[in-house]
Design an enzyme around this catalytic site. Structure first.
Site, short mmCIF file in Angstrom:
data_model
loop_
_atom_site.label_atom_id
_atom_site.label_comp_id
_atom_site.label_asym_id
_atom_site.label_seq_id
_atom_site.Cartn_x
_atom_site.Cartn_y
_atom_site.Cartn_z
N ALA A 160 -53.23 -48.66 -5.22
CA ALA A 160 -54.21 -48.16 -4.27
C ALA A 160 -53.70 -47.10 -4.04
CB ALA A 160 -53.48 -49.28 -2.51
N MET A 161 -54.99 -45.62 -3.60
CA MET A 161 -55.17 -44.40 -3.39
C MET A 161 -53.36 -44.45 -2.59
SD MET A 161 -58.31 -43.21 -1.80
CE MET A 161 -58.65 -43.99 0.07
N ARG A 162 -53.14 -44.59 -1.69
CA ARG A 162 -52.28 -44.18 -1.05
C ARG A 162 -51.16 -44.90 -1.93
NH1 ARG A 162 -53.21 -49.02 1.15
NH2 ARG A 162 -52.01 -50.35 1.15
N TYR A 163 -50.62 -44.95 -2.68
CA TYR A 163 -49.27 -45.43 -3.41
C TYR A 163 -49.30 -43.73 -4.97
CZ TYR A 163 -48.51 -49.17 -1.10
OH TYR A 163 -48.71 -50.06 0.39
N THR A 164 -50.62 -43.83 -5.40
CA THR A 164 -50.25 -43.15 -6.14
C THR A 164 -50.71 -41.48 -5.64
OG1 THR A 164 -53.16 -43.29 -6.79
CG2 THR A 164 -51.96 -45.19 -7.72
#
Length: 753
Positions: A126-130
């Site tokens: 998810a974009m919150r992790y990358t």
């Protein structure tokens, strides 16, 4: 709203439009929006609007190649909040694709974290992790944005401006390619090699009338971010570039290591795990008996390493891989549709020369705008320096005016003939800077800028200089980012799948036919067909031995032949199935023979009317259920069982009639035919045949080492070839009588040695 008393028109006027016209206009508006603002890339920068907005937003956030990574959610938030009011998942997915090196030939985004894998491109976190930032290659698109090269448009809410296009320094439309589905049209543009595209652009600059065929010598084929082979013919690729439409075929690369097949490169966007699943499914369905094991040994050092273990070292690896190329994603077709928005703002399918010419015109216009912007900056700076030099040469007076005048700006303009811009610049200059400035430094900067001004003006005034500048900048990008071709262009034979015969294991088999026409196939040659279990009232009639990959040929009482692959016959574990359910013999016909073997095997076919011929087994096969007319049966005659004629050139034919006459002659006296009545073997009078008083009882083929066994009641007679001299005669004779006691022969057989 004021009341309407009938005389005053309503504050709201209505317009009547037919539903058809309204729906048509609404759908056309929607379709044009999808085409122009969603699905198709622009020939100028090669980007769709969402991609362009992602790259621009990241640039505005300072996420250049040399910056630190930032959370991808930050970028997505900026994109959807400022420029692209759509779903965050769609924006993030577009962002992921631009970061995946197995999807993009020259990635625009440098991702940190889980950005998916070639096996599963959608397995990204998810974009919150990358985290992410732009790659160095993205600077090729963004470097000139602030140099007056682009038009700007308001964003969706009118609070910000965004570039309509990015000033790409290379034809990005071809380098990374793209796919998209609009309303009524789609695009499928493959990626290409930077060095090849730059070479083609330079050739087109030098020779504007170059044809697609000439440009094809530079851009030989698409270049995917995989090392799999492109096996499409050069002519098909040329046709694709000339029309803008076509297809491309890629094939995996494999090597052999200690008998195992090692797949080291897969076609673009093909998952190794899916390929192994496809092969495993064939193995489970017993459609791939040549493979016994599969392994996936892919790792960081070897991104693709799929192991296929053949059953033995006798397996034809080339034929096996040809089958896998045909039946799995180890070989894949790609649709090519060079559809894009041109410089005129309209979508069109373009050929290769049209694409490059339009981009070169776009690049030329961009460079002209950049030079004009730079020229204006130079002229403005020279103008300011002129004013600054005047102030420096009259510094005391300038200081006095500033100190003593209420409106020093107007006084400076009037006293030294300065422009308003020059006066503002002098007033804005700090006194300590004026003190440090020297006349020589100002004049040196003026000379430098004047030289640059002259050079820019010369370039703007000369097409040749502009072309040279374009070439120089193209070569600079190619030198920095160019690399070798990854997808080799190779000529290969078409992939061919295994036939049913190929995947059938070759085992010894015995085909058994009962008196009532029930057929089955038993494994092995050592079984006794007569000992098998038969239905009540049914018994053994015929059998033939062969291999499981062969077809059995059946001969019926009308002289028609039929063939069936042995693999389609039921197992001998049961009592079989009616042969008439698999073929369509004439009503009332019975079966007289079963034959198996190679296509070149010879069989003696005959009727008891005394006629016959030798035929090859391959001529007896019939592709249809109704069979084929093979043996013509004379009136009053019946079909005799076929006899194997292994040693055709060395064997003797022995014919025996029901009244005890025997005739022996060389088998070669009979012709080899594909069908027909044949030649006369034994002279049987037609009148006696009609009453069944006399007919040919049996024919056998006797090799030099074999013995002939004749049975009559309880008597039997064993004769070798040397004992038959008394019966040797010319073909078509009645033959000589057998010894006393054998005037009524029951059966004849061959004793093999």
């Amino acid at each position: 709203m004021s009341a309407n008393n009938g005389n005053t028109p309503s504050d709201f006027e209505t317009e009547q439009v037919s539903i058809r016209d309204y729906a048509e206009k609404a759908y056309l508006d929607y379709s044009m929006y999808v085409i122009l603002d969603r699905a198709l890339p622009h020939v100028g920068d090669g980007l769709k609007p969402v991609q362009r907005r992602i790259v621009y937003a990241m640039s505005e956030l300072g996420l250049k190649a040399g910056a630190k990574y930032k959370k991808s959610a930050r970028t997505v938030g900026d994109v959807i909040g400022k420029f692209h009011p759509h779903g965050d998942s769609s924006v993030y997915e577009a962002m992921v694709i631009m970061a995946q090196p197995f999807n993009y030939r020259y990635p625009l985004i440098d991702g940190q974290g889980n950005w998916g894998s070639a096996d599963d491109p959608k397995s990204f976190a998810a974009m919150r992790y990358t985290e992410s930032k732009l790659t160095a290659f993205a600077d090729v698109l963004m470097a000139e944005v602030g140099l007056g090269t682009v038009d700007w448009q308001p964003n969706f809410d009118g609070t910000l401006d965004e570039p309509t296009l990015l000033p790409a320094r290379v034809p990005s439309i071809l380098l990374n390619g793209t796919t998209g589905i609009a309303v009524g049209m789609a695009t499928d543009i493959p990626p290409h090699n930077l060095n090849e595209v730059v070479s083609a652009c330079i050739h087109l600059l030098e020779k504007p009338k170059a044809t697609v065929r000439e440009i094809n010598e530079h851009v030989i084929a698409p270049d995917y971010p995989t090392e799999a082979e492109i096996i499409t013919s050069p002519q098909a690729i040329l046709d694709m570039y000339e029309t803008g439409k076509g297809s491309l075929k890629m094939r995996a690369i494999y090597t052999q290591e200690q008998g195992d097949i090692v797949v080291t490169a897969l076609p673009h966007q093909v998952s190794g795990a899916k390929v192994l699943e496809q092969i495993a499914a064939q193995m489970q369905a017993k459609k791939l008996p040549t493979v016994i094991d599969l392994r996936d040994e892919s790792d960081h050092e070897n991104p693709t390493r799929l192991i296929i273990v053949p059953k033995s070292n006798r397996i034809d690896v080339q034929a096996l891989m040809s089958h896998l190329f045909h039946s799995t994603d180890l070989e894949k077709n790609y649709r090519i549709n060079l559809n894009m928005i041109g410089v005129n703002g309209r979508p069109q399918v373009k050929n290769l020369v049209m694409i490059l010419k339009e981009w070169l015109q776009y690049r030329k216009d961009t460079i002209v705008r950049r030079l004009e912007y730079r020229l204006q900056k130079i002229l403005d700076r020279l103008h300011l320096l002129d004013g600054l030099l005047i102030a420096f040469l009259n510094m005391d007076e300038v200081i006095h005016i500033i100190r003593s005048e209420d409106k020093p700006k107007q006084k400076l303009i009037a006293r030294f003939n300065l422009s308003e811009m020059q006066a503002d610049y002098v007033l804005d200059t700090r006194l300590r800077q004026l003190a440090r400035l020297e006349e020589l430094k100002i004049k040196a900067e003026q000379e430098e800028l004047a030289a640059e001004r002259d050079a820019v003006q010369k370039t703007l005034g000369s097409d040749a200089r502009l072309k040279t500048l374009i070439k120089k900048e193209l070569l600079a990008v190619a030198e920095e980012f160019g690399d070798a071709r990854r997808s080799p262009l190779v000529q290969r034979d078409d992939a061919v799948a295994y036939t049913e015969d190929d995947i059938t294991t070759v085992d010894p088999i015995t085909v058994v036919l009962s008196e009532r026409g029930w057929v089955r196939a038993a494994k092995g040659h050592d079984i006794d067909p007569a000992s098998l279990s038969f239905k009540s009232g049914d018994t053994f009639k015929l059998a033939a031995r062969g291999k499981s990959n062969e077809s059995a040929v059946f001969l019926d009482s009308t002289g028609r032949s039929y063939s069936l692959p042995v693999r389609l016959l039921p197992s001998a574990r049961g009592q079989g199935e009616p042969l008439s359910g698999k073929i369509n013999p004439p009503s009332g016909a019975s079966f007289k023979g079963v034959m198996m073997g190679g296509g070149e095997d010879y069989y003696l076919l005959s009727t008891d009317a005394g006629y016959g011929f030798v035929a090859k087994l391959e001529d007896m096969h019939a592709n249809k259920k109704a069979g084929k007319a093979l043996l013509t049966v004379p009136k009053g005659g019946e079909v005799l069982a076929p006899v194997s004629a292994e040693n055709y050139s060395e064997s003797m034919l022995v014919a025996i009639s029901n009244i005890g006459r025997m005739l022996v002659f060389p088998l070669t006296d009979l012709p080899v035919m594909a069908r027909g009545k044949g030649n006369k073997i034994m002279n049987i009078p037609s009148a006696k045949l009609a009453t069944r008083e006399e007919f040919m009882l049996a024919v056998v083929v006797l090799s030099p080492k074999d013995a002939l066994m004749i049975y009559a009641g309880k008597r039997h007679l064993r004769m070798k070839l040397t004992d038959l001299e008394h019966y040797v005669g010319e073909r078509a004779r009645r033959g000589n009588k057998l010894p006393r006691g054998f005037q009524k022969v029951d059966s004849v057989s061959i004793e093999k040695k």
